[in-house]
Design a protein around this motif. Structure first.
Motif, PDB file in Angstrom:
ATOM      1  N   CYS A 158      -0.239  11.526   7.525  1.00 29.07           N
ATOM      2  CA  CYS A 158      -0.080  11.522   6.063  1.00 29.07           C
ATOM      3  C   CYS A 158      -0.683  12.753   5.392  1.00 29.07           C
ATOM      4  N   SER A 170      -9.820   2.270   8.301  1.00 31.47           N
ATOM      5  CA  SER A 170      -8.459   1.759   8.453  1.00 31.47           C
ATOM      6  C   SER A 170      -8.466   0.396   9.141  1.00 31.47           C
ATOM      7  N   SER A 206      -4.633  -7.424   2.919  1.00 26.62           N
ATOM      8  CA  SER A 206      -5.693  -6.537   2.473  1.00 26.62           C
ATOM      9  C   SER A 206      -6.723  -7.210   1.581  1.00 26.62           C
ATOM     10  N   MET A 243      -6.196   5.397   3.685  1.00 33.56           N
ATOM     11  CA  MET A 243      -4.878   5.125   3.109  1.00 33.56           C
ATOM     12  C   MET A 243      -4.859   3.636   2.775  1.00 33.56           C
ATOM     13  N   MET A 244      -4.817   3.296   1.496  1.00 34.55           N
ATOM     14  CA  MET A 244      -4.826   1.875   1.124  1.00 34.55           C
ATOM     15  C   MET A 244      -3.927   1.623  -0.077  1.00 34.55           C
ATOM     16  N   GLU A 245      -3.598   0.356  -0.251  1.00 35.27           N
ATOM     17  CA  GLU A 245      -2.764  -0.021  -1.380  1.00 35.27           C
ATOM     18  C   GLU A 245      -3.564   0.129  -2.667  1.00 35.27           C
ATOM     19  N   LYS A 285      -8.486   8.720  -5.986  1.00 38.10           N
ATOM     20  CA  LYS A 285      -7.121   8.854  -5.493  1.00 38.10           C
ATOM     21  C   LYS A 285      -6.786  10.338  -5.382  1.00 38.10           C
ATOM     22  N   THR A 290       1.291   7.559  -4.263  1.00 39.05           N
ATOM     23  CA  THR A 290       1.572   6.385  -3.440  1.00 39.05           C
ATOM     24  C   THR A 290       2.816   6.638  -2.605  1.00 39.05           C
ATOM     25  N   TYR A 338       3.740   3.763   3.774  1.00 36.68           N
ATOM     26  CA  TYR A 338       3.022   3.888   5.047  1.00 36.68           C
ATOM     27  C   TYR A 338       2.382   2.526   5.330  1.00 36.68           C
ATOM     28  N   HIS A 339       3.033   1.717   6.139  1.00 39.68           N
ATOM     29  CA  HIS A 339       2.600   0.329   6.321  1.00 39.68           C
ATOM     30  C   HIS A 339       2.527  -0.370   4.965  1.00 39.68           C
ATOM     31  N   LYS A 370       3.156   0.082   0.581  1.00 43.03           N
ATOM     32  CA  LYS A 370       2.850   1.088  -0.433  1.00 43.03           C
ATOM     33  C   LYS A 370       1.374   1.440  -0.377  1.00 43.03           C
ATOM     34  N   ARG A 371       1.087   2.679   0.014  1.00 42.20           N
ATOM     35  CA  ARG A 371      -0.302   3.117   0.144  1.00 42.20           C
ATOM     36  C   ARG A 371      -0.468   4.509  -0.461  1.00 42.20           C
TER      37      ARG A 371
END
Length: 298
Positions: A122, A145, A165, A208-210, A226, A230, A233-234, A236-237
């Motif tokens: 990413c 992660s 999450s 990488m998180m929502e 941030k 967005t 990647y698995h 919306k992250r």
């Protein structure tokens, strides 16, 4: 009634920031009780032992492979990847049942060939010119992660991705006191991994998180920055960054109690681990010399 009132306030744009401030104040005022409940019912476990790591990989497989379909299912029910070779894993355990309520990992590359997932997959998502993994010495950088909370500790009707999450819980299984701290499982995991980072002298952390989880963490004072848009990647992250100093400066007084509870627990586990390793090393150094295979010099 309070929840309905807050929902109405949030619908009025000019009052939206007021709702957030009030909600944070309420959460902060209840933080002492939350910290007490967390300490009574839940416990962070650093996964040093193979059995604990197996539990980590099993939870990840159930959430990321079986439930969400983000990864291929594995015959051994163990979800692993190349980053696990240089990661420290953490679990949250429900004390009375001994069941694990969640897991998370801290990826700590040290060798030149070791990289963070955000660098491998990413890197283009990072648009902030001021913060980049390459800006810092490798040994001071890490990535969080693979946060995963088992279905048992979440509501059955929760959205599948959000449920992976957040800490929403199954209200039919546990006591009212336990329910009060279960929504903070994800927060407890992040605080646990933050303390592991402190122990490892990590100064800069990426994830990488929502965005929804980022807002939840900000709600209790864990303020990630941030650093990009967005992306898919698995789910919306978006890429986020936090430094050691940012965490120390942003954590409100109410939640410092929870952080300190978790910190003491994590520190004791590392101290016990180091004492055991020192004991093994000492035993090895003092082992009697085996003379059976020695030959005398002529």
């Amino acid at each position: 009634m309070m929840k309905k009132l807050m929902a109405k306030i949030r619908k009025v744009p000019v009052l939206k920031h007021v709702a957030g401030s009030v909600a944070r104040h309420v959460a902060n005022s209840k933080a002492k009780k939350i910290a007490e409940h967390f300490a009574i019912f839940l416990e962070p476990i650093v996964a040093f032992e193979p059995n604990d790591k197996s539990e980590v990989f099993k939870i990840r497989h159930n959430v990321y492979c079986t439930e969400l379909g983000f990864e291929e299912e594995r015959p051994d029910q163990q979800e692993k990847d190349l980053f696990d070779d240089y990661s420290i894993h953490c679990l949250i355990q429900h004390k009375s049942s001994k069941k694990y309520a969640g897991t998370i990992r801290l990826i700590t590359p040290k060798k030149e060939e070791e990289v963070l997932p955000i660098e491998k997959y990413c890197l283009n998502a990072i648009s902030d010119d001021e913060v980049h993994p390459n800006d810092f010495p490798k040994e001071t950088v890490a990535e969080i992660s693979r946060l995963a909370v088992p279905l048992e500790f979440r509501k059955r009707n929760a959205d599948k991705f959000d449920g992976a999450s957040t800490g929403a819980i199954n209200e039919q299984t546990y006591s009212e006191d336990e329910l009060r701290c279960f929504p903070f499982i994800a927060v407890g995991l992040y605080m646990s991994v933050a303390n592991i980072a402190f122990h490892e002298k990590i100064e800069h952390v990426f994830v990488m998180m929502e965005p929804r989880l980022a807002r939840s963490l900000a709600f209790v004072g864990i303020q990630f920055k941030k650093i990009g848009p967005t992306v898919e990647y698995h789910g919306k992250r978006a890429p986020y960054y936090i430094s050691r100093q940012m965490l120390i400066d942003s954590l409100p007084a109410g939640f410092i109690r929870l952080m300190n509870n978790i910190s003491g627990n994590i520190d004791r586990q590392f101290a016990a681990r180091e004492a055991l390793e020192n004991e093994k090393s000492s035993t090895s150094d003092n082992k009697p010399l085996d003379k059976t295979n020695l030959t005398l010099a002529s």
